[in-house]
Design a protein around this motif. Structure first.
Motif, PDB file in Angstrom:
ATOM      1  N   THR A   1       8.053   0.035  18.196  1.00 61.49           N
ATOM      2  CA  THR A   1       9.001  -0.246  17.120  1.00 61.49           C
ATOM      3  C   THR A   1       9.581   1.061  16.606  1.00 61.49           C
TER       4      THR A   1
ATOM      5  N   VAL B   1       3.225  -1.037   7.762  1.00 61.93           N
ATOM      6  CA  VAL B   1       2.039  -1.876   7.543  1.00 61.93           C
ATOM      7  C   VAL B   1       2.377  -3.366   7.580  1.00 61.93           C
ATOM      8  N   LYS B   2       3.654  -3.704   7.475  1.00 60.53           N
ATOM      9  CA  LYS B   2       4.071  -5.107   7.550  1.00 60.53           C
ATOM     10  C   LYS B   2       4.317  -5.565   8.988  1.00 60.53           C
ATOM     11  N   LEU B   3       4.256  -4.617   9.935  1.00 62.94           N
ATOM     12  CA  LEU B   3       4.516  -4.942  11.335  1.00 62.94           C
ATOM     13  C   LEU B   3       3.203  -5.285  12.028  1.00 62.94           C
ATOM     14  N   PRO B   4       3.145  -6.381  12.757  1.00 59.37           N
ATOM     15  CA  PRO B   4       1.869  -6.797  13.365  1.00 59.37           C
ATOM     16  C   PRO B   4       1.479  -5.948  14.570  1.00 59.37           C
TER      17      PRO B   4
ATOM     18  N   TYR C   1      -4.940   3.284  11.419  1.00 56.26           N
ATOM     19  CA  TYR C   1      -3.792   3.822  12.156  1.00 56.26           C
ATOM     20  C   TYR C   1      -4.096   5.253  12.580  1.00 56.26           C
TER      21      TYR C   1
ATOM     22  N   LEU D   1      -1.600   2.796   0.189  1.00 57.22           N
ATOM     23  CA  LEU D   1      -1.695   1.371   0.516  1.00 57.22           C
ATOM     24  C   LEU D   1      -3.117   0.963   0.907  1.00 57.22           C
TER      25      LEU D   1
ATOM     26  N   ALA E   1       5.220   2.055   4.246  1.00 58.20           N
ATOM     27  CA  ALA E   1       5.231   0.730   3.617  1.00 58.20           C
ATOM     28  C   ALA E   1       5.868  -0.312   4.526  1.00 58.20           C
ATOM     29  N   ARG E   2       6.808   0.106   5.348  1.00 57.87           N
ATOM     30  CA  ARG E   2       7.431  -0.823   6.296  1.00 57.87           C
ATOM     31  C   ARG E   2       6.524  -1.074   7.498  1.00 57.87           C
TER      32      ARG E   2
ATOM     33  N   LYS F   1      -5.006   2.191   3.337  1.00 62.28           N
ATOM     34  CA  LYS F   1      -5.315   2.250   4.765  1.00 62.28           C
ATOM     35  C   LYS F   1      -6.143   3.491   5.074  1.00 62.28           C
TER      36      LYS F   1
END
Length: 292
Positions: free
Chosen positions: A172, A191-194, A225, A217, A188-189, A219
């Protein structure tokens, strides 16, 4: 006294020595002061001052630079600023023709002499490292328009992903300007991606911002990650966790580009090095992929 001087400083009229000019996009990124130190060191040994023109300071107004050219202060120029290279080359031709050399940050100019780092290999080293740790889904954080050197890194990422059989839909692209604040927002964007377990950033400033954003957040790095930057700036060794990154021989780049320019000024044949080597510096921000 500094090894290099601000080209916008009127006090420079005190210095009668021959000088070379260096156009950089900013002095906020720690890469450029370090490169300037290498340039200035080589220039000083050969009897030249180094004058710095900060493109960000003048917002694209080249009248100040043109005035310096008209004074005949610079015997040559090193161009290290993207987006403005063509304008400056045209300005040189129109005002005071002089030798110039490009670094790998500058835009492409057909036939121009360029000294570059092997960023394509560097991008490949990042992907090889992460795939070796078991990562299969990636986010790449970078701006939509890349200067010459960062485009080479990006090609290195994609070439290595293809070599490892990673499908394009497992990667991505996250658009962000080259700042820590943008990296923080990108986290922030992401962490919303699977499924993503590895984050690659095109430079260290973005990576440092990503680390901060992920920490805020909740993590854990590298448990949740892995994060890998590029440049091995001084801060990369002081963030928590310490940042895995790619080391560029920035001082060597400065020495080499100055040597090439001074050879052109003195009508010698420049000894242009092959692309300068890079190396992966593995630290605590990268680890084995988390099992699903």
């Amino acid at each position: 006294m500094n090894d290099y001087l601000d080209l916008n400083d009127d006090a420079l009229v005190r210095y009668p020595n021959p000088s070379i000019g260096v156009v950089v996009p900013t002095l906020m990124n720690p890469f450029f002061p370090k490169m300037l130190s290498g340039i200035a060191e080589t220039a000083r040994i050969q009897g030249y001052y180094t004058e710095v023109f900060n493109a960000a300071q003048d917002g694209g107004d080249w009248t100040n630079l043109a005035a310096r050219f008209a004074q005949g202060r610079q015997q040559g120029l090193i161009l290290a600023a993207p987006k403005v290279t063509e304008k400056i080359v045209r300005l040189i031709a129109e005002t005071e023709p002089m030798p110039y050399v490009l670094t790998d940050q500058a835009d492409d100019v057909p036939g121009a002499l360029r000294v570059a780092v092997d960023d394509t290999t560097g991008g490949g080293l990042v992907v090889d490292h992460l795939v070796g740790l078991g990562h299969q889904r990636f986010a790449i954080v970078c701006p939509p328009q890349l200067p010459f050197n960062m485009a080479a890194r990006y090609r290195g990422y994609l070439d290595a992903l293809g070599r490892h059989g990673i499908p394009r839909n497992a990667v991505t692209y996250v658009s962000a300007p080259l700042t820590r604040e943008a990296g923080q927002a990108a986290a922030a964007r992401i962490v919303k991606l699977p499924g993503i377990t590895a984050i690659i950033t095109i430079n260290d400033d973005l990576a440092i911002g990503v680390l901060k954003g992920l920490h805020e957040l909740g993590k854990r790095i590298p448990h949740d990650y892995s994060v890998v930057g590029y440049d091995n700036t001084d801060l990369s060794n002081y963030v928590t966790p310490e940042l895995t990154t790619v080391n560029q021989p920035v001082m060597d780049l400065g020495h080499a580009v100055a040597d090439c320019l001074l050879a052109k000024i003195e009508r010698r044949e420049p000894e242009v090095p092959a692309t300068l080597p890079v190396e992966l510096v593995v630290r605590a921000s990268s680890g084995r992929a988390k099992l699903a």
